[in-house]
Design a protein around this motif. Structure first.
Motif, PDB file in Angstrom:
ATOM      1  N   PRO A  50       0.829  -1.199   0.000  1.00 21.84           N
ATOM      2  CA  PRO A  50       0.000   0.000   0.000  1.00 21.84           C
ATOM      3  C   PRO A  50       0.869   1.257   0.000  1.00 21.84           C
ATOM      4  CG  PRO A  50       0.127  -0.866   2.212  1.00 21.84           C
ATOM      5  CD  PRO A  50       0.900  -1.800   1.338  1.00 21.84           C
ATOM      6  N   ARG A  51       0.476   2.204  -0.808  1.00 23.94           N
ATOM      7  CA  ARG A  51       1.218   3.458  -0.890  1.00 23.94           C
ATOM      8  C   ARG A  51       0.572   4.489   0.020  1.00 23.94           C
ATOM      9  NH1 ARG A  51       2.494   4.373  -7.166  1.00 23.94           N
ATOM     10  NH2 ARG A  51       4.300   5.421  -6.322  1.00 23.94           N
ATOM     11  N   PHE A  52       1.326   5.509   0.356  1.00 19.70           N
ATOM     12  CA  PHE A  52       0.768   6.599   1.148  1.00 19.70           C
ATOM     13  C   PHE A  52      -0.249   7.358   0.294  1.00 19.70           C
ATOM     14  CE2 PHE A  52       4.465   5.940   3.821  1.00 19.70           C
ATOM     15  CZ  PHE A  52       4.000   6.258   5.091  1.00 19.70           C
ATOM     16  N   GLN A  53      -1.318   7.824   0.951  1.00 18.01           N
ATOM     17  CA  GLN A  53      -2.323   8.654   0.308  1.00 18.01           C
ATOM     18  C   GLN A  53      -2.259  10.045   0.929  1.00 18.01           C
ATOM     19  OE1 GLN A  53      -5.302   5.272   1.143  1.00 18.01           O
ATOM     20  NE2 GLN A  53      -6.333   6.593  -0.343  1.00 18.01           N
ATOM     21  N   PHE A  54      -2.541  11.049   0.123  1.00 19.61           N
ATOM     22  CA  PHE A  54      -2.509  12.438   0.573  1.00 19.61           C
ATOM     23  C   PHE A  54      -3.913  13.020   0.565  1.00 19.61           C
ATOM     24  CE2 PHE A  54      -2.471  16.939  -0.649  1.00 19.61           C
ATOM     25  CZ  PHE A  54      -1.811  17.472   0.458  1.00 19.61           C
ATOM     26  N   SER A  55      -4.216  13.818   1.571  1.00 23.57           N
ATOM     27  CA  SER A  55      -5.464  14.582   1.596  1.00 23.57           C
ATOM     28  C   SER A  55      -5.155  15.973   2.117  1.00 23.57           C
ATOM     29  CB  SER A  55      -6.504  13.921   2.500  1.00 23.57           C
ATOM     30  OG  SER A  55      -7.631  14.768   2.607  1.00 23.57           O
ATOM     31  N   ARG A  56      -5.587  16.977   1.383  1.00 22.83           N
ATOM     32  CA  ARG A  56      -5.304  18.351   1.798  1.00 22.83           C
ATOM     33  C   ARG A  56      -6.260  18.858   2.862  1.00 22.83           C
ATOM     34  NH1 ARG A  56      -7.714  22.214   0.094  1.00 22.83           N
ATOM     35  NH2 ARG A  56      -7.489  23.616  -1.513  1.00 22.83           N
ATOM     36  N   SER A  57      -7.399  18.171   3.065  1.00 23.12           N
ATOM     37  CA  SER A  57      -8.401  18.682   4.003  1.00 23.12           C
ATOM     38  C   SER A  57      -8.772  17.718   5.128  1.00 23.12           C
ATOM     39  CB  SER A  57      -9.676  19.064   3.241  1.00 23.12           C
ATOM     40  OG  SER A  57     -10.175  17.932   2.565  1.00 23.12           O
ATOM     41  N   ALA A  58      -8.339  16.483   5.054  1.00 19.80           N
ATOM     42  CA  ALA A  58      -8.731  15.478   6.046  1.00 19.80           C
ATOM     43  C   ALA A  58      -7.899  15.587   7.321  1.00 19.80           C
ATOM     44  CB  ALA A  58      -8.573  14.090   5.439  1.00 19.80           C
ATOM     45  N   PRO A  59      -8.384  14.995   8.414  1.00 15.07           N
ATOM     46  CA  PRO A  59      -7.611  15.003   9.658  1.00 15.07           C
ATOM     47  C   PRO A  59      -6.239  14.348   9.510  1.00 15.07           C
ATOM     48  CG  PRO A  59      -9.846  14.235  10.055  1.00 15.07           C
ATOM     49  CD  PRO A  59      -9.678  14.354   8.573  1.00 15.07           C
ATOM     50  N   ALA A  60      -6.133  13.345   8.682  1.00 23.16           N
ATOM     51  CA  ALA A  60      -4.854  12.685   8.415  1.00 23.16           C
ATOM     52  C   ALA A  60      -4.379  13.141   7.038  1.00 23.16           C
ATOM     53  CB  ALA A  60      -5.004  11.171   8.455  1.00 23.16           C
ATOM     54  N   GLY A  61      -3.346  13.972   6.998  1.00 17.56           N
ATOM     55  CA  GLY A  61      -2.882  14.528   5.730  1.00 17.56           C
ATOM     56  C   GLY A  61      -2.129  13.545   4.863  1.00 17.56           C
ATOM     57  N   LEU A  62      -1.462  12.593   5.485  1.00 16.44           N
ATOM     58  CA  LEU A  62      -0.665  11.593   4.767  1.00 16.44           C
ATOM     59  C   LEU A  62      -0.895  10.274   5.479  1.00 16.44           C
ATOM     60  CD1 LEU A  62       1.429  11.397   2.456  1.00 16.44           C
ATOM     61  CD2 LEU A  62       3.197  11.751   4.174  1.00 16.44           C
ATOM     62  N   VAL A  63      -1.471   9.299   4.782  1.00 22.34           N
ATOM     63  CA  VAL A  63      -1.879   8.059   5.450  1.00 22.34           C
ATOM     64  C   VAL A  63      -1.490   6.828   4.641  1.00 22.34           C
ATOM     65  CG1 VAL A  63      -4.214   8.103   4.456  1.00 22.34           C
ATOM     66  CG2 VAL A  63      -3.819   6.887   6.584  1.00 22.34           C
ATOM     67  N   ARG A  64      -1.099   5.790   5.358  1.00 22.18           N
ATOM     68  CA  ARG A  64      -0.824   4.478   4.771  1.00 22.18           C
ATOM     69  C   ARG A  64      -1.603   3.470   5.597  1.00 22.18           C
ATOM     70  NH1 ARG A  64       4.081   0.518   4.852  1.00 22.18           N
ATOM     71  NH2 ARG A  64       3.993  -0.316   2.738  1.00 22.18           N
ATOM     72  N   HIS A  65      -2.383   2.615   4.930  1.00 22.07           N
ATOM     73  CA  HIS A  65      -3.254   1.699   5.665  1.00 22.07           C
ATOM     74  C   HIS A  65      -3.417   0.385   4.922  1.00 22.07           C
ATOM     75  CE1 HIS A  65      -6.836   2.419   3.015  1.00 22.07           C
ATOM     76  NE2 HIS A  65      -6.117   3.494   2.737  1.00 22.07           N
ATOM     77  N   LEU A  66      -3.755  -0.650   5.679  1.00 21.29           N
ATOM     78  CA  LEU A  66      -3.945  -1.985   5.110  1.00 21.29           C
ATOM     79  C   LEU A  66      -4.876  -2.772   6.021  1.00 21.29           C
ATOM     80  CD1 LEU A  66      -2.878  -3.675   2.683  1.00 21.29           C
ATOM     81  CD2 LEU A  66      -1.171  -4.595   4.246  1.00 21.29           C
TER      82      LEU A  66
END
Length: 197
Positions: free
Chosen positions: A120-136
Motif C-alpha cells: 500500500p502506498r501513502f495517500q494524501f489529503s489536503r483537508s482530512a484530519p490525516a494529511g498523509l496516510v498508509r493503511h492496510l
C-alpha cells in the motif's frame, strides 16, 4: 467477515503498548499518547505548534477499528494505519503544512510516491484530519501472525517517513513556530512597554 475471524482480529490488536516502543526511535521529539477510544487504537505522537497547545502536529501508529471520521481514505476496518497530521484541520498551520500547493505534506507525498513501487502506498489529503496516510486491512494477514505483520508494516512506513525528512522537518517546524511565537510575544511586550513609558 465471519464473527470468529472478527473476534480473532480484535484479540490480536487489543494490546498496543508495543507500538509506542516500536515507533519511539523513529519519532524522536514527539510525545506519545495512547489512543484507546473511538475509532483508533494505538499511539499518537505529537508536538505543539506555536506557544499554545491548540495546534499540534505529528503521527499516529496503530489500528483503525471503525471508519467514523476517516471515510476519506475508504478504509476497510479493522486496519493497520500510519498517518501524519496537523490539528486542527482548517487552521493556518494546517493550511501551510498540508493544504497549500507546495506544502510539506504534499511534497513528502510526491517524494515517497516516487520511491515506493508496491502497495500500500501513502495517500494524501489536503483537508482530512490525516494529511498523509498508509493503511492496510488486518484481515489480509494470516491469523495468529497479524501482530508480526503489523510491526513490519509500521516499521516500513515509519522508515519512509524518516527517510523522506518529514519527521525531522515537522519537528523543526514545531520548534521554529514555538520559538517564533515566543519571540513575537516578547517583541510585542517590549513594544508595549516602550510605548507606555
Amino acid at each position: 467477515m465471519k464473527a470468529a475471524e472478527a473476534r480473532s482480529i480484535e484479540n490480536e490488536i487489543r494490546a498496543v503498548a508495543w507500538i509506542r516502543d516500536l515507533a519511539r526511535p523513529y519519532l524522536q521529539g514527539f510525545e506519545p499518547a495512547l489512543e484507546s477510544e473511538g475509532p483508533l487504537r494505538g499511539y499518537r505522537f505529537s508536538r505543539a505548534l506555536g506557544s499554545g497547545k491548540r495546534a499540534r502536529a505529528g503521527f499516529f501508529a496503530g489500528f483503525l477499528v471503525e471508519s467514523r471520521g476517516f471515510e476519506f481514505f475508504e478504509p476497510a476496518p479493522p486496519e493497520c494505519v500510519l498517518f501524519g497530521f496537523v490539528d486542527p484541520p482548517g487552521s493556518a498551520q494546517h493550511g501551510r503544512l498540508v493544504a497549500q500547493p507546495e506544502s510539506l505534506f504534499r511534497s513528502t507525498h510526491e517524494y515517497i510516491s516516487w520511491l515506493t513501487h508496491h502497495p500500500p502506498r501513502f495517500q494524501f489529503s489536503r483537508s482530512a484530519p490525516a494529511g498523509l496516510v498508509r493503511h492496510l486491512p488486518v484481515s489480509c494477514w494470516p491469523e495468529g501472525r497479524r501482530a508480526h505483520y503489523a510491526r513490519n508494516f509500521l516499521i516500513e512506513g515509519l522508515a519512509w517517513l524518516v527517510r523522506s525528512g518529514l519527521v525531522r522537518r515537522l519537528a523543526a517546524e514545531a520548534q521554529e513556530s514555538g520559538g517564533a511565537m515566543a519571540r513575537a510575544g516578547n517583541h510585542k511586550a517590549r513594544k508595549t512597554t516602550r510605548v507606555a513609558r
